[in-house]
Scaffold this motif. Structure first.
Motif, PDB file in Angstrom:
ATOM      1  N   ASP A 161       0.828  -1.203   0.000  1.00 54.96           N
ATOM      2  CA  ASP A 161       0.000   0.000   0.000  1.00 54.96           C
ATOM      3  C   ASP A 161       0.870   1.264   0.000  1.00 54.96           C
ATOM      4  O   ASP A 161       0.614   2.210  -0.747  1.00 54.96           O
ATOM      5  N   ILE A 162       1.890   1.269   0.832  1.00 56.35           N
ATOM      6  CA  ILE A 162       2.804   2.417   0.893  1.00 56.35           C
ATOM      7  C   ILE A 162       3.493   2.612  -0.457  1.00 56.35           C
ATOM      8  O   ILE A 162       3.586   3.728  -0.974  1.00 56.35           O
ATOM      9  N   ALA A 163       3.961   1.515  -1.025  1.00 51.63           N
ATOM     10  CA  ALA A 163       4.664   1.592  -2.315  1.00 51.63           C
ATOM     11  C   ALA A 163       3.757   2.128  -3.417  1.00 51.63           C
ATOM     12  O   ALA A 163       4.166   2.949  -4.245  1.00 51.63           O
ATOM     13  N   ASP A 164       2.489   1.670  -3.425  1.00 52.92           N
ATOM     14  CA  ASP A 164       1.545   2.128  -4.444  1.00 52.92           C
ATOM     15  C   ASP A 164       1.272   3.631  -4.317  1.00 52.92           C
ATOM     16  O   ASP A 164       1.246   4.359  -5.315  1.00 52.92           O
ATOM     17  N   MET A 165       1.057   4.088  -3.084  1.00 57.91           N
ATOM     18  CA  MET A 165       0.770   5.508  -2.876  1.00 57.91           C
ATOM     19  C   MET A 165       2.010   6.365  -3.163  1.00 57.91           C
ATOM     20  O   MET A 165       1.918   7.465  -3.701  1.00 57.91           O
ATOM     21  N   GLN A 166       3.185   5.838  -2.824  1.00 57.94           N
ATOM     22  CA  GLN A 166       4.440   6.534  -3.113  1.00 57.94           C
ATOM     23  C   GLN A 166       4.641   6.682  -4.613  1.00 57.94           C
ATOM     24  O   GLN A 166       5.010   7.752  -5.124  1.00 57.94           O
ATOM     25  N   SER A 167       4.354   5.612  -5.355  1.00 59.79           N
ATOM     26  CA  SER A 167       4.502   5.636  -6.811  1.00 59.79           C
ATOM     27  C   SER A 167       3.519   6.617  -7.442  1.00 59.79           C
ATOM     28  O   SER A 167       3.879   7.371  -8.358  1.00 59.79           O
ATOM     29  N   LEU A 168       2.277   6.605  -6.948  1.00 63.53           N
ATOM     30  CA  LEU A 168       1.272   7.536  -7.473  1.00 63.53           C
ATOM     31  C   LEU A 168       1.674   8.976  -7.198  1.00 63.53           C
ATOM     32  O   LEU A 168       1.554   9.845  -8.073  1.00 63.53           O
TER      33      LEU A 168
END
Length: 340
Positions: A161-168
């Motif tokens: 979840d953190i990685a997805d939001m960071q990428s976005l």
């Protein structure tokens, strides 16, 4: 039906989600044609509004309004995020403070540091969550808030979840220059339900589940302004152009404690009624007449009820005429408008 059910269905052709607890409707989300809160635009500064310290911006879906625009020049590109729904006849409100929010994490560009929700009190879990965050973020200068939904058993899901939001966040922030454009759409009802209704629940996704689980009946009840409060008491919740008026009555109960009992019952159910009806802005309570000595008991009940409600609400206090006033964020459209 006992327990919690999250029901994902459609209402009048629109995506919708309902939360039922012990057979009672606690929350409902219905999609609309308006820009969803959380939507991120690249907008262009258009014209300032003198005296209000704000500026209208050109966005792909029409004009939006930004407050506190010190240093912003006409024609300048800027990233903004929709914060709520517009009042009738007004532009959609936006902010420059972008948040990339998911079930477990919120990435906060421009606000560095890793923070853990205060409701997580286990010191070991707090340290574990910070370790996960630092491993994923590495040298990123974005900030992060780990939400109360996080548990030790969901380590992989939290990291993802953190990685997805960071990428976005990185993708959006790298696209700040140019003409007005939609960069990220806000979450719809089904995804919002997954993000916000995190307590254990049965998830129902079959077509027609709103009818089979009593959601349509509950919505029909919401079409009436009258809300029963028990023991003969009732309140009316009625939106006007200027405010939402709430009128509390004791009904057939004429006992000495009737007024306080009715007012406390209204206080406990008011957040749910406002949430289900999608009402916000200025709210004025015309309570059943009670002695001033009982006001403290009423205020305590009201404060406790709104503390458990996630929509930002300010308890403004008493007026000279004995009314109680609230100010509630317009996070949703009125249900009556969405249903047409």
């Amino acid at each position: 039906m006992k327990g919690r059910q999250i029901i994902l269905d459609h209402l009048n052709g629109r995506e919708a989600a309902a939360l039922m607890v012990n057979g009672k409707l606690q929350d409902i989300l219905v999609d609309s044609d308006a820009p969803r809160p959380g939507t991120i635009y690249r907008a262009v500064a258009d014209r300032p509004v003198k005296g209000q310290g704000g500026m209208f911006l050109k966005a792909p879906d029409g004009n939006v309004f930004l407050r506190q625009v010190k240093g912003l020049k006409q024609g300048q590109s800027i990233l903004v995020q929709v914060t709520g729904y517009a009042e009738d006849g007004k532009a959609v409100p936006v902010t420059q403070k972008l948040l990339f929010k998911s079930r477990y994490a919120i990435v906060t560009p421009g606000a560095p540091g890793v923070n853990v929700s205060r409701s997580i009190r286990d010191d070991d879990l707090r340290e574990t969550l910070k370790e996960i965050a630092h491993e994923v973020l590495e040298d990123s200068d974005h900030g992060l808030i780990l939400r109360s939904n996080c548990t030790a058993e969901e380590r992989d899901a939290i990291a993802e979840d953190i990685a997805d939001m960071q990428s976005l966040a990185q993708s959006v922030l790298s696209d700040a220059e140019g003409a007005p454009e939609l960069l990220a759409e806000g979450d719809g009802p089904h995804l919002t339900a997954w993000r916000e209704w995190s307590e254990p629940a049965e998830v129902v996704t079959s077509a027609g589940s709103f009818e089979s689980h009593g959601v349509l009946d509950a919505i029909e009840d919401l079409k009436s302004a009258r809300v029963p409060l028990g023991q003969g008491a009732f309140m009316y919740v009625e939106p006007t152009r200027a405010l939402v008026a709430v009128d509390v009555n004791t009904g057939s109960d004429t006992s000495p404690a009737a007024a306080l009992r009715a007012n406390i019952a209204a206080a406990k159910d008011l957040p749910r009624q406002l949430r289900l009806r999608g009402l916000g802005g200025q709210i004025t309570l015309d309570l059943a007449p009670m002695p001033k000595k009982d006001r403290r008991s009423f205020e305590m009940s009201l404060r406790a009820a709104f503390k458990a409600d996630r929509i930002e609400t300010i308890l403004a206090g008493w007026t000279p005429l004995g009314h109680f006033e609230l100010q509630r964020k317009r996070e949703r459209l009125p249900l009556s408008e969405v249903l047409g």
